[in-house]
Design a protein around this motif. Sequence first.
Motif, PDB file in Angstrom:
ATOM      1  N   LEU A  94       0.810  -1.212   0.000  1.00 11.69           N
ATOM      2  CA  LEU A  94       0.000   0.000   0.000  1.00 11.69           C
ATOM      3  C   LEU A  94       0.841   1.259   0.000  1.00 11.69           C
ATOM      4  O   LEU A  94       0.497   2.254  -0.629  1.00 11.69           O
ATOM      5  N   ILE A  95       1.962   1.232   0.683  1.00 13.59           N
ATOM      6  CA  ILE A  95       2.847   2.400   0.718  1.00 13.59           C
ATOM      7  C   ILE A  95       3.477   2.632  -0.645  1.00 13.59           C
ATOM      8  O   ILE A  95       3.615   3.755  -1.099  1.00 13.59           O
ATOM      9  N   ASN A  96       3.838   1.546  -1.337  1.00  8.11           N
ATOM     10  CA  ASN A  96       4.521   1.672  -2.620  1.00  8.11           C
ATOM     11  C   ASN A  96       3.569   1.909  -3.791  1.00  8.11           C
ATOM     12  O   ASN A  96       4.000   2.339  -4.851  1.00  8.11           O
ATOM     13  N   ALA A  97       2.305   1.604  -3.614  1.00  9.52           N
ATOM     14  CA  ALA A  97       1.342   1.790  -4.706  1.00  9.52           C
ATOM     15  C   ALA A  97       1.107   3.274  -4.925  1.00  9.52           C
ATOM     16  O   ALA A  97       0.911   4.029  -3.997  1.00  9.52           O
ATOM     17  N   GLN A  98       1.156   3.684  -6.199  1.00 14.63           N
ATOM     18  CA  GLN A  98       0.909   5.081  -6.531  1.00 14.63           C
ATOM     19  C   GLN A  98      -0.420   5.171  -7.255  1.00 14.63           C
ATOM     20  O   GLN A  98      -0.627   4.534  -8.271  1.00 14.63           O
ATOM     21  N   GLU A  99      -1.315   5.946  -6.726  1.00 15.60           N
ATOM     22  CA  GLU A  99      -2.609   6.129  -7.349  1.00 15.60           C
ATOM     23  C   GLU A  99      -2.526   7.304  -8.315  1.00 15.60           C
ATOM     24  O   GLU A  99      -2.140   8.401  -7.941  1.00 15.60           O
ATOM     25  N   ILE A 100      -2.863   7.052  -9.556  1.00 11.99           N
ATOM     26  CA  ILE A 100      -2.881   8.110 -10.563  1.00 11.99           C
ATOM     27  C   ILE A 100      -4.303   8.632 -10.635  1.00 11.99           C
ATOM     28  O   ILE A 100      -5.245   7.882 -10.871  1.00 11.99           O
ATOM     29  N   ARG A 101      -4.471   9.908 -10.411  1.00  9.98           N
ATOM     30  CA  ARG A 101      -5.798  10.504 -10.346  1.00  9.98           C
ATOM     31  C   ARG A 101      -6.142  11.235 -11.635  1.00  9.98           C
ATOM     32  O   ARG A 101      -5.296  11.869 -12.241  1.00  9.98           O
ATOM     33  N   GLN A 102      -7.385  11.132 -11.992  1.00  9.64           N
ATOM     34  CA  GLN A 102      -7.909  11.866 -13.135  1.00  9.64           C
ATOM     35  C   GLN A 102      -8.057  13.336 -12.748  1.00  9.64           C
ATOM     36  O   GLN A 102      -8.444  13.648 -11.631  1.00  9.64           O
ATOM     37  N   PHE A 103      -7.711  14.244 -13.669  1.00  7.06           N
ATOM     38  CA  PHE A 103      -7.920  15.663 -13.423  1.00  7.06           C
ATOM     39  C   PHE A 103      -8.264  16.358 -14.729  1.00  7.06           C
ATOM     40  O   PHE A 103      -8.042  15.826 -15.812  1.00  7.06           O
ATOM     41  N   THR A 104      -8.833  17.539 -14.595  1.00  8.21           N
ATOM     42  CA  THR A 104      -9.335  18.294 -15.740  1.00  8.21           C
ATOM     43  C   THR A 104      -8.661  19.659 -15.801  1.00  8.21           C
ATOM     44  O   THR A 104      -8.416  20.276 -14.772  1.00  8.21           O
ATOM     45  N   GLU A 105      -8.364  20.111 -17.022  1.00 10.08           N
ATOM     46  CA  GLU A 105      -7.883  21.477 -17.230  1.00 10.08           C
ATOM     47  C   GLU A 105      -8.743  22.118 -18.312  1.00 10.08           C
ATOM     48  O   GLU A 105      -9.082  21.479 -19.306  1.00 10.08           O
ATOM     49  N   ASN A 106      -9.074  23.384 -18.092  1.00 10.07           N
ATOM     50  CA  ASN A 106      -9.902  24.134 -19.037  1.00 10.07           C
ATOM     51  C   ASN A 106      -9.078  25.210 -19.727  1.00 10.07           C
ATOM     52  O   ASN A 106      -8.238  25.847 -19.095  1.00 10.07           O
ATOM     53  N   PHE A 107      -9.357  25.402 -20.999  1.00 12.36           N
ATOM     54  CA  PHE A 107      -8.659  26.399 -21.808  1.00 12.36           C
ATOM     55  C   PHE A 107      -9.705  27.303 -22.439  1.00 12.36           C
ATOM     56  O   PHE A 107     -10.790  26.860 -22.799  1.00 12.36           O
ATOM     57  N   THR A 108      -9.376  28.584 -22.576  1.00 14.17           N
ATOM     58  CA  THR A 108     -10.343  29.551 -23.092  1.00 14.17           C
ATOM     59  C   THR A 108      -9.966  30.105 -24.464  1.00 14.17           C
ATOM     60  O   THR A 108     -10.713  30.855 -25.050  1.00 14.17           O
ATOM     61  N   ARG A 109      -8.775  29.738 -24.942  1.00  7.89           N
ATOM     62  CA  ARG A 109      -8.323  30.213 -26.249  1.00  7.89           C
ATOM     63  C   ARG A 109      -7.633  29.062 -26.978  1.00  7.89           C
ATOM     64  O   ARG A 109      -7.051  28.189 -26.351  1.00  7.89           O
ATOM     65  N   PHE A 110      -7.678  29.112 -28.300  1.00  4.32           N
ATOM     66  CA  PHE A 110      -6.995  28.089 -29.090  1.00  4.32           C
ATOM     67  C   PHE A 110      -6.529  28.677 -30.406  1.00  4.32           C
ATOM     68  O   PHE A 110      -6.965  29.748 -30.820  1.00  4.32           O
ATOM     69  N   SER A 111      -5.628  27.964 -31.060  1.00  2.00           N
ATOM     70  CA  SER A 111      -5.090  28.407 -32.342  1.00  2.00           C
ATOM     71  C   SER A 111      -4.597  27.195 -33.118  1.00  2.00           C
ATOM     72  O   SER A 111      -4.192  26.195 -32.525  1.00  2.00           O
ATOM     73  N   THR A 112      -4.599  27.327 -34.427  1.00  5.17           N
ATOM     74  CA  THR A 112      -3.925  26.311 -35.230  1.00  5.17           C
ATOM     75  C   THR A 112      -2.424  26.602 -35.193  1.00  5.17           C
ATOM     76  O   THR A 112      -2.000  27.713 -34.871  1.00  5.17           O
ATOM     77  N   ILE A 113      -1.638  25.590 -35.521  1.00  5.19           N
ATOM     78  CA  ILE A 113      -0.179  25.732 -35.573  1.00  5.19           C
ATOM     79  C   ILE A 113       0.277  25.312 -36.960  1.00  5.19           C
ATOM     80  O   ILE A 113      -0.125  24.263 -37.464  1.00  5.19           O
ATOM     81  N   LYS A 114       1.105  26.131 -37.572  1.00  7.46           N
ATOM     82  CA  LYS A 114       1.694  25.799 -38.868  1.00  7.46           C
ATOM     83  C   LYS A 114       3.169  26.156 -38.797  1.00  7.46           C
ATOM     84  O   LYS A 114       3.518  27.289 -38.468  1.00  7.46           O
ATOM     85  N   ASP A 115       4.013  25.214 -39.073  1.00 10.74           N
ATOM     86  CA  ASP A 115       5.470  25.395 -38.985  1.00 10.74           C
ATOM     87  C   ASP A 115       5.897  25.925 -37.619  1.00 10.74           C
ATOM     88  O   ASP A 115       6.807  26.741 -37.505  1.00 10.74           O
ATOM     89  N   GLY A 116       5.192  25.487 -36.582  1.00  4.27           N
ATOM     90  CA  GLY A 116       5.545  25.882 -35.227  1.00  4.27           C
ATOM     91  C   GLY A 116       5.026  27.236 -34.811  1.00  4.27           C
ATOM     92  O   GLY A 116       5.198  27.646 -33.672  1.00  4.27           O
ATOM     93  N   GLU A 117       4.376  27.961 -35.706  1.00  2.00           N
ATOM     94  CA  GLU A 117       3.878  29.296 -35.410  1.00  2.00           C
ATOM     95  C   GLU A 117       2.375  29.253 -35.162  1.00  2.00           C
ATOM     96  O   GLU A 117       1.633  28.594 -35.888  1.00  2.00           O
ATOM     97  N   LEU A 118       1.935  30.000 -34.154  1.00  2.00           N
ATOM     98  CA  LEU A 118       0.513  30.098 -33.873  1.00  2.00           C
ATOM     99  C   LEU A 118      -0.171  30.933 -34.938  1.00  2.00           C
ATOM    100  O   LEU A 118       0.375  31.927 -35.407  1.00  2.00           O
TER     101      LEU A 118
END
Length: 131
Positions: free
Chosen positions: A15-39
């Motif tokens: 039990l001490i060595n077991a690592q529980e991986i938890r689900q989490f959420t992140e929200n984003f309010t802006r987005f962009s396409t990427i072309k050749d590394g540029e937004l």
Amino acid sequence: MKQISILFLLLNSFLINAQEIRQFTENFTRFSTIKDGELGIIQKGNVTIIFNYGENNNIKIYFANGNNKNYYRVSKVEKGNTKDRIEFQYMKLLDEKGEEYYFVKYEDGEVRLLYLDSFTYTGGYGIALLP
């Protein structure tokens, strides 16, 4: 009594060595396409990412247009730095059609989903999600 003590120690150690991986959420309010590394043009829109989704710690993304997509993790999470020494983490993903992507999360919170055959640490084609 000795067997019970040994069993207790083994169970406690597990039990001490077991690592529980938890689900989490992140929200984003802006987005962009990427072309050749540029937004491209940064647009407003709500995008939500669920990390460690399901049994295999996959990623599920809910896009601004109402669609959602599952991405299946096929590599471990690696760490790196850009030329400008910005830290990031990345992993390889497959979508539901079997197309390969790199998922990159930078220390400033920006996330990039890049097509695998276009991936470079500072370039590529895909989308960027901005906090």
